[in-house]
Structures are given as C-alpha cells and as structure tokens.
Design an enzyme around this catalytic site. Structure first.
Site, short mmCIF file in Angstrom:
data_model
loop_
_atom_site.label_atom_id
_atom_site.label_comp_id
_atom_site.label_asym_id
_atom_site.label_seq_id
_atom_site.Cartn_x
_atom_site.Cartn_y
_atom_site.Cartn_z
N SER A 15 0.83 -1.20 0.00
CA SER A 15 0.00 0.00 0.00
C SER A 15 0.86 1.25 0.00
CB SER A 15 -0.88 0.02 1.24
OG SER A 15 -0.06 -0.02 2.40
N TYR A 46 -4.37 0.41 3.46
CA TYR A 46 -5.15 -0.76 3.08
C TYR A 46 -5.89 -1.34 4.29
CZ TYR A 46 -3.24 -1.75 -1.66
OH TYR A 46 -2.94 -1.74 -3.00
N CYS A 77 2.86 -7.05 1.62
CA CYS A 77 1.84 -6.40 2.44
C CYS A 77 0.98 -7.50 3.06
CB CYS A 77 0.99 -5.50 1.55
SG CYS A 77 -0.40 -4.76 2.41
N CYS A 187 2.71 -6.33 10.07
CA CYS A 187 2.46 -5.34 9.01
C CYS A 187 3.84 -4.89 8.58
CB CYS A 187 1.65 -4.17 9.54
SG CYS A 187 1.61 -2.73 8.45
N1 DGL Z 1 2.04 -2.59 4.97
C1 DGL Z 1 0.75 -3.16 5.05
C2 DGL Z 1 0.74 -4.51 5.74
O1 DGL Z 1 1.74 -5.19 5.75
C3 DGL Z 1 -0.47 -2.37 5.36
C4 DGL Z 1 -0.49 -0.99 5.80
C5 DGL Z 1 -1.78 -0.31 5.43
O2 DGL Z 1 -1.85 0.16 4.32
O3 DGL Z 1 -2.72 -0.32 6.26
O4 DGL Z 1 -0.26 -4.93 6.27
#
Ligand code: DGL
Length: 268
Positions: A15, A46, A77, A187
């Site tokens: 994202s 996201y 992600c 995340c």
């Molecule tokens: N970097 C993303 C993940 O690993 C999500 C961050 C987001 O856009 O909320 O979940």
C-alpha cells in the site's frame, strides 16, 4: 507509456512504503536481481479498506505488473495477502510470493506461551489470520492487537514523531502487561518503528518480521521456475499517488534519493 527499461524485474508491491522493509531483505539475498517497487499510496491505508476492494485492486495490480514485464511478484503487504492472495494467485499469469504474520515461528519460540501480534484491523479480522492461529498457535495465548493509524503515521509523520510515540504507547503497552515474550510485526510498515516497540517491551523480548523468510521463499520460487538471475541489482519505483512526498519519505526511511514515477495500474 514509459515502461520499466528491463524485461524481467521482480515486482514488489505494498500500500505504501512498508514493503521497503521486505525489499531490503530481497535485495540482500538476491543482489543479482532487478526490482520494480510499486507503492499504492493513493489507496493507503489498506488496513481500513473492505476486502472486496483489496481483492479487486490486488488483481488489477498483478495483471498490470505482468503486462509491464515482471517475471515474478511479491505481495509485500500482510493486509493485501490476507484479503487477496488467493484471488491474485488465481488471476495472475506470473509466480506470486505472499507473506503473512510470523505467528507460527512466534508460537514455537515463546517460552511463556504468550505472543503478541501487531497488525492492521483488516489482517486480524481476515479468515486467513484466524486459520493461521488455529493451525499453528492453538497451544499459546495470542494477543492480536490492531494498530489503526500506525501505518499512515509512519508514512506521513515519520518513525520518530510524537504521533508515533502516542500510538505505540497505546498499542504496545497491553502486550507488555499481558506478558508476551515474542511480538510479531504483522504489518510490513512496523519494522520501521521496531526500536520504539522494543523500548516498550521487557528486555529480551523477540520481535519477528518476515522479510528474510520471504526472500528465501522468493529464491526457491525463482529456482523452481528457472527464473533466477539476468539482472544487475537495479531498482525502479512507482507510486499511484503524487511522487514528491513519496520521494521525501523514501529518502527519510531508506536514506536514498530515488526517482519515483507516477503509475496507475491499468492505465497502460
Ligand atoms: N504494509 C501493510 C501490511 O503489511 C499495510 C499498511 C496499510 O496500508 O494499512 O499490512
């Protein structure tokens, strides 16, 4: 359309700029590969978006990356994986490597039988996450802590900002209080604030992120498909949002001024 100048880079997408923590591990393990990193910052975060949107978006991105010449793709992600990995795999005409929170190694490592998982709301509410816990962590206590606002604050305010400090106080303290001895960074944005998380946990707490495991998996996939090599360690980057703030954030997080193009998947 100004295509990536190489025929066969590996595409990595998130994202935003959380996936750079994964990209770092990929480039360390596979220095001979070229990478194309796509940050879908127009739709960040996201973690607050409906699953149906993430599925549709993930499939559109995968198809556009394939048209652009990617030889393989890494979903860097956890949220996109949780919502859309199956749909992307079904639709994409290229090998797909996905990642998920390191619940399995965390459960195996925990001495006390208490693990914390920091992730987005969307990841923690997903069926995939429920399955992961049921299959690999049923014998330990799992403290699933959603962190709304943390990924966007890392992008917008920077890892050392007062906003981040306040969010970490709120999200990490309950894990320390409940006695977690392993914390899963579920995340890909959160490794950017690993120091702040570690400071709020007792000494000796293990923080787990999945960058290296993903790099090993990508290597296996490339070998199995006879797709390895052929690059020169080049990196190109694109964003669906405005490039200027992304260039500034990459510089701050990565310590590198990188040219970043605007690209809307599907407009090619
Ligand atoms: N970097 C993303 C993940 O690993 C999500 C961050 C987001 O856009 O909320 O979940």
């Amino acid at each position: 359309m100004d295509y990536f100048p190489l025929n066969h880079p590996i595409a990595v997408f998130d994202s935003g700029l959380g996936g750079l923590t994964v990209l770092r591990a990929l480039r360390e393990r596979l220095p001979q590969e070229d990478f194309f990193y796509f940050a879908d910052t127009r739709h960040l975060p996201y973690g607050d978006r409906p699953e149906a949107f993430l599925r549709q978006r993930g499939v559109a991105i995968a198809e556009a990356l394939h048209r652009r010449g990617a030889k393989a793709m890494v979903i860097a992600c956890n949220t996109a994986t949780a919502a859309a990995a199956e749909a992307i795999r079904a639709a994409a005409a290229l090998p797909v490597v996905a990642l998920e929170p390191g619940v399995k190694p965390a459960a195996a490592l925990s001495q006390r039988g208490v693990i914390g998982v920091l992730a987005t709301t969307r990841t923690l509410h997903s069926e995939r996450f429920q399955r992961l816990v049921a299959n690999h962590a049923h014998h330990v206590q799992v403290l699933a802590q959603a962190c709304p606002g943390l990924a966007d604050a890392i992008e917008n305010d920077g890892p050392d900002s007062p906003q981040i400090e306040a969010l970490l106080d709120r999200f990490v303290a309950p894990l320390a209080q409940a006695g977690a001895d392993v914390v899963v960074l579920g995340c890909t944005h959160y490794p950017w604030v690993a120091d702040g998380i570690a400071r709020r946990m007792p000494a000796g707490t293990v923080l787990l992120d999945t960058g290296e495991a993903v790099a090993r998996q990508l290597e296996r996939v490339l070998l199995a498909g006879h797709l390895q090599g052929g690059g020169a360690g080049r990196l190109a980057m694109a964003t669906s949002g405005a490039p200027a703030p992304v260039i500034a954030t990459v510089d701050r997080l990565f310590g590198q001024k990188i040219k970043i193009e605007h690209w809307e998947p599907g407009s090619d």
